[in-house]
Design a protein around this motif. Structure first.
Motif, PDB file in Angstrom:
ATOM      1  N   GLU A  38      68.309  38.757 -18.527  1.00  0.00           N
ATOM      2  CA  GLU A  38      67.673  37.641 -18.293  1.00  0.00           C
ATOM      3  C   GLU A  38      68.383  37.020 -16.730  1.00  0.00           C
ATOM      4  N   ARG A  60      72.545  28.839 -26.540  1.00  0.00           N
ATOM      5  CA  ARG A  60      73.053  29.964 -26.968  1.00  0.00           C
ATOM      6  C   ARG A  60      74.293  29.952 -27.750  1.00  0.00           C
ATOM      7  N   TYR A  62      77.261  28.919 -25.937  1.00  0.00           N
ATOM      8  CA  TYR A  62      78.324  28.974 -25.163  1.00  0.00           C
ATOM      9  C   TYR A  62      79.407  27.694 -25.291  1.00  0.00           C
ATOM     10  N   GLU A  94      77.083  39.184 -25.498  1.00  0.00           N
ATOM     11  CA  GLU A  94      76.532  38.847 -23.990  1.00  0.00           C
ATOM     12  C   GLU A  94      77.442  38.824 -22.794  1.00  0.00           C
ATOM     13  N   GLU A  95      77.022  39.142 -21.777  1.00  0.00           N
ATOM     14  CA  GLU A  95      77.817  39.019 -20.605  1.00  0.00           C
ATOM     15  C   GLU A  95      76.977  37.853 -19.747  1.00  0.00           C
ATOM     16  N   ILE A  96      77.818  36.777 -19.361  1.00  0.00           N
ATOM     17  CA  ILE A  96      76.979  35.700 -19.045  1.00  0.00           C
ATOM     18  C   ILE A  96      77.889  35.545 -17.461  1.00  0.00           C
ATOM     19  N   ILE A 127      72.273  36.924 -17.479  1.00  0.00           N
ATOM     20  CA  ILE A 127      72.604  37.167 -18.938  1.00  0.00           C
ATOM     21  C   ILE A 127      72.669  38.756 -19.308  1.00  0.00           C
ATOM     22  N   ARG A 148      82.245  32.485 -16.031  1.00  0.00           N
ATOM     23  CA  ARG A 148      81.897  33.225 -17.365  1.00  0.00           C
ATOM     24  C   ARG A 148      81.681  32.165 -18.433  1.00  0.00           C
TER      25      ARG A 148
END
Length: 185
Positions: A38, A60, A62, A94-96, A127, A148
């Protein structure tokens, strides 16, 4: 604005000059449909109070954030870290990443296991889904500063390919196969 393109899958060197010539550009819609990645554009001048970013955090879940600066001057064991970031891996979460300054590349595997390069610059937020094989490298400027975001305590563990039996990988493949990554706008 972020750019994404297919790259030569036979190149294993992380150096940017070996990937400068895109094989085929793809749209953000295509990127999402083939990988689940995304993309959002955040107002970098006011990112600390950006409404879109705040909405994403709430939606989400976070709850933890920090910043990382990747440069020869700021990152301990710079060369080793870059090599580890570029090693193909996945994460269980997830890696944001929100790019605050500088630029770099995230490479992700599409549904056919081909590499897609995503160029990110200040204001780009991507994302990367849990379970997708990916890697990161800097461009020739050798500098990026990024925020991050995590759900709860950060999990830093990269699982290097191959790890097909991990639950997050199986779930990611299931979502791809079921067409659950459908672009909505």
């Amino acid at each position: 604005m972020v750019r994404a393109w297919y790259m030569d899958n036979n190149i294993s060197d992380q150096r940017e000059e070996n990937h400068r010539i895109p094989q085929k550009f793809i749209s953000l819609k295509e990127l999402y449909n083939i990988s689940g990645v995304e993309y959002y554009k955040v107002n970098i001048d006011s990112y600390s109070s950006d409404e879109l970013l705040e909405d994403l955090k709430k939606e989400r879940g976070y709850t933890y954030e920090d910043e990382i600066t990747c440069s020869k001057d700021c990152l301990q064991n710079y060369e080793e870290k870059l090599k580890s970031f570029f090693r193909e891996h996945l994460h269980t979460d997830e890696e944001i990443r929100l790019v605050i300054d500088g630029s770099g590349y995230f490479d992700v595997r599409d549904r056919n296991d081909e590499w897609v390069r995503i160029e990110v610059v200040a204001g780009d937020l991507i994302i990367i889904p849990s379970g997708i094989y990916h890697r990161f490298t800097l461009d020739t400027k050798n500098y990026i500063r990024a925020k991050r975001l995590f759900i709860g305590e950060p999990k830093w563990t990269p699982y290097n390919r191959p790890v097909e039996d991990m639950d997050c990988r199986k779930e990611y493949i299931r979502k791809l196969e079921n067409g659950e990554f459908n672009f909505v706008q």
